[in-house]
Design an enzyme around this catalytic site. Structure first.
Site, PDB file in Angstrom:
ATOM      1  CG  ASP A 299      -2.150  -0.808   1.416  1.00 48.00           C
ATOM      2  OD1 ASP A 299      -3.097  -1.389   2.598  1.00 48.00           O
ATOM      3  OD2 ASP A 299      -2.335  -0.873  -0.016  1.00 48.00           O
TER       4      ASP A 299
ATOM      5  CG  LEU B 171       0.604   0.846  -5.929  1.00 52.71           C
ATOM      6  CD1 LEU B 171      -0.619   1.424  -7.120  1.00 52.71           C
ATOM      7  CD2 LEU B 171       0.924   1.259  -4.895  1.00 52.71           C
ATOM      8  CG  ASP B 172      -1.501  -4.237  -1.297  1.00 51.66           C
ATOM      9  OD1 ASP B 172      -0.681  -4.779  -1.305  1.00 51.66           O
ATOM     10  OD2 ASP B 172      -2.479  -4.346  -0.229  1.00 51.66           O
ATOM     11  NE  ARG B 173      -5.493 -10.013  -5.942  1.00 50.87           N
ATOM     12  CZ  ARG B 173      -6.815  -9.818  -6.680  1.00 50.87           C
ATOM     13  NH1 ARG B 173      -7.512  -9.473  -7.199  1.00 50.87           N
ATOM     14  NH2 ARG B 173      -7.321 -10.652  -4.867  1.00 50.87           N
TER      15      ARG B 173
ATOM     16  CG  HIS C 298      -1.813  -4.959   3.157  1.00 54.54           C
ATOM     17  ND1 HIS C 298      -2.443  -6.275   3.577  1.00 54.54           N
ATOM     18  CD2 HIS C 298      -1.194  -5.353   1.650  1.00 54.54           C
ATOM     19  CE1 HIS C 298      -2.370  -7.401   2.811  1.00 54.54           C
ATOM     20  NE2 HIS C 298      -1.561  -6.461   1.974  1.00 54.54           N
TER      21      HIS C 298
END
Length: 509
Positions: free
Chosen positions: A2, A227-229, A324
């Protein structure tokens, strides 16, 4: 992740809550990369002798394992040339026609001394023990190109290959937006649901491979930030190694000023909030992170932009880059991202993790989430691989979670309405592939995003600021959050009570 690296030193005022306790957690990823591959000649002779892995351990006449060729000599899935992959678009989704694929790696040190079947049972939990035993016996899983027994104990230097018919989960059909382009750099606005690079079950349905495909035609790409999915927004992709190294240093030295937007549940405080709680990863397999005194230091600054009576739009500035980070800090403060399926769900208890959870608490979370992350459908040992035609493109859809209990009436209607798609091409059903024998429900658009967006980024020295337009959900007058109460929060963090990729038909039965 994130949050990527940002300027060192947030404002001094803080708003914090008592830290939670944690005692570490499970480790190891499903389908790990060959990260420990290195040239055998690079390893100190003393270390080889201490580990008992030198030449003295071979008896006369015993077959030696192949000589290591080093990491570069064993091409992984990120460096292999792009095959003739077929993308197609359907119902707002980008899909990939299933294709043959090989997971290939040197055996890890911790795998030695135990049987191959035991290694798969403990470390690769996305399929059942019966599947892995059948795959070894049928030759889908080999060592050094040879079929072996399930009880074979891998040795140093062994190369393990797992051959599969790969079904990638669908992602959104929303296009990648090129925000900036020059000879050294691409700045991309990544939609939610698309991973940046190959990982887990995603390979061609990733930002890098889409950029490399004929759709865009780029080559020599080096991702700089992550970045996260499910997170959307700014991604930096270098077009040469020099630029990649320079920008990577900027992020590592926290000189990149990054700004995120999110929409959170509840009325966020109108004054600035700074959270400095350390974050610990307690499950690498599931990607679960918690606030813990044993975690890594980090800091995030939050400022509320608007509140509509249900949810708040919050600007976030991370001053570190923990996995995250923004999502975990918001959960800890009691204002999780409003549609976050991990950190805004009732698995964390009535307070949904506000104020943190102790070791017993997060162990329960891991236990409850594992069946959804690794659904154990009835795995079959299927016949020797052959092929036969099947006309349903929907057979190719899959995702990594299972069905939730007691779905809403709306969700049940959606399942009933799912029909095999009619495509201009015919998919090939491989008789040795379990996924070919299943038909899964397409994910809902709501399941493909969370309201977290990497909005702006500027590097040290007053350089050019790169920014995307504000997402529609971040506008002050956005009313799309009205459905959350009845369709998401009511079902504990699952849209209409369903997880993505639910199996709606077993066409092998």
């Amino acid at each position: 992740m994130d949050a990527d690296k940002s300027p060192a030193g947030p404002p001094q005022s803080t708003t914090t809550l008592p830290a939670a306790k944690a005692d570490g957690g499970p480790q190891e990823l499903v389908h790990e990369r060959d990260e420990d591959i290195s040239s055998k000649s690079d390893r100190p002779a003393k270390r080889r002798k201490q580990n008992g892995r030198g030449r003295d351990r071979f008896n006369e006449g015993e077959e030696r394992p192949p000589k290591r060729t080093g990491r570069k000599g064993l091409a992984n899935h990120e460096t292999q040339p792009l095959p003739d992959i077929h993308y197609y678009f359907e119902k707002g989704l980008r899909k990939v026609e299933p294709y043959p694929f090989e997971y290939r790696t040197y055996v890890k040190g911790r795998w030695m001394g135990r049987s191959l079947i035991e290694t798969f049972e403990k470390e690769f939990q996305d399929k059942s023990s019966e599947y892995y035993r059948g795959a070894i016996l049928s030759g889908k899983i080999t060592i050094n190109g040879q079929r072996i027994e399930p009880e074979y104990k891998p040795r140093n230097g062994d190369v393990m290959v797992h051959s599969i018919h790969r079904h990638e989960p669908p992602v959104t059909a929303d296009p990648l937006e090129i925000v900036h382009e020059d000879e050294d750099l691409l700045v991309v606005n990544k939609p939610s649901s698309i991973p940046i690079h190959p990982s887990g079950r995603y390979h061609h349905n990733t930002m890098l491979h889409i950029l490399r495909s004929p759709e865009f035609g780029y080559s020599n790409l080096f991702p700089v930030n992550r970045l996260d999915r499910l997170t959307s927004g700014i991604c930096f992709v270098a077009r040469n190694k020099e630029t990649a190294q320079r920008l990577a240093s900027e992020f590592a030295e926290r000189t990149a000023d990054k700004t995120y937007l999110c929409r959170v549940r509840g009325e966020f405080p109108p004054t600035q909030v700074v959270c400095k709680e350390p974050i610990l990863t307690v499950s690498h397999k599931l990607g679960i992170n918690v606030v813990s005194p044993e975690g890594k230091e980090c800091s995030t600054v939050f400022d509320r932009l608007s509140y509509n009576g249900r949810t708040s739009v919050v600007q976030c500035k991370p001053y570190s880059g923990r996995t995250h980070q923004i999502r975990v800090h918001l959960q800890y403060l009691g204002y999780p991202v409003a549609n976050d399926p991990i950190y805004c769900c009732d698995i964390w208890g009535q307070t949904m993790g506000k104020g943190g959870v102790d070791q017993e608490g997060y162990e329960k979370v891991i236990e409850k989430l594992t069946p959804h992350a690794f659904p154990q459908h009835k795995h079959r040992v299927l016949p020797t691989p052959g092929t036969e035609e099947v006309g349903s493109a929907a057979d190719a859809t899959a995702d990594e979670t299972a069905v939730a209990q007691e779905p809403s009436a709306e969700a049940s209607d959606d399942i009933a309405k799912q029909e095999p798609a009619v495509e201009a091409f015919t998919l090939v059903k491989v008789s040795g592939c379990e996924e070919c024998a299943l038909r899964r429900m397409d994910p809902k658009p709501e399941q493909l995003q969370i309201w977290l967006h990497s909005w702006k980024c500027q590097f040290e020295g007053g350089g050019e600021e790169h920014a995307t337009k504000m997402p529609a959900w971040a506008e002050a007058d956005y009313d799309g959050d009205q459905v959350l109460e009845e369709r998401f929060w009511k079902f504990g963090g699952k849209w209409d009570g369903l997880a993505a990729g639910v199996v709606i038909d077993d066409i092998s039965a």
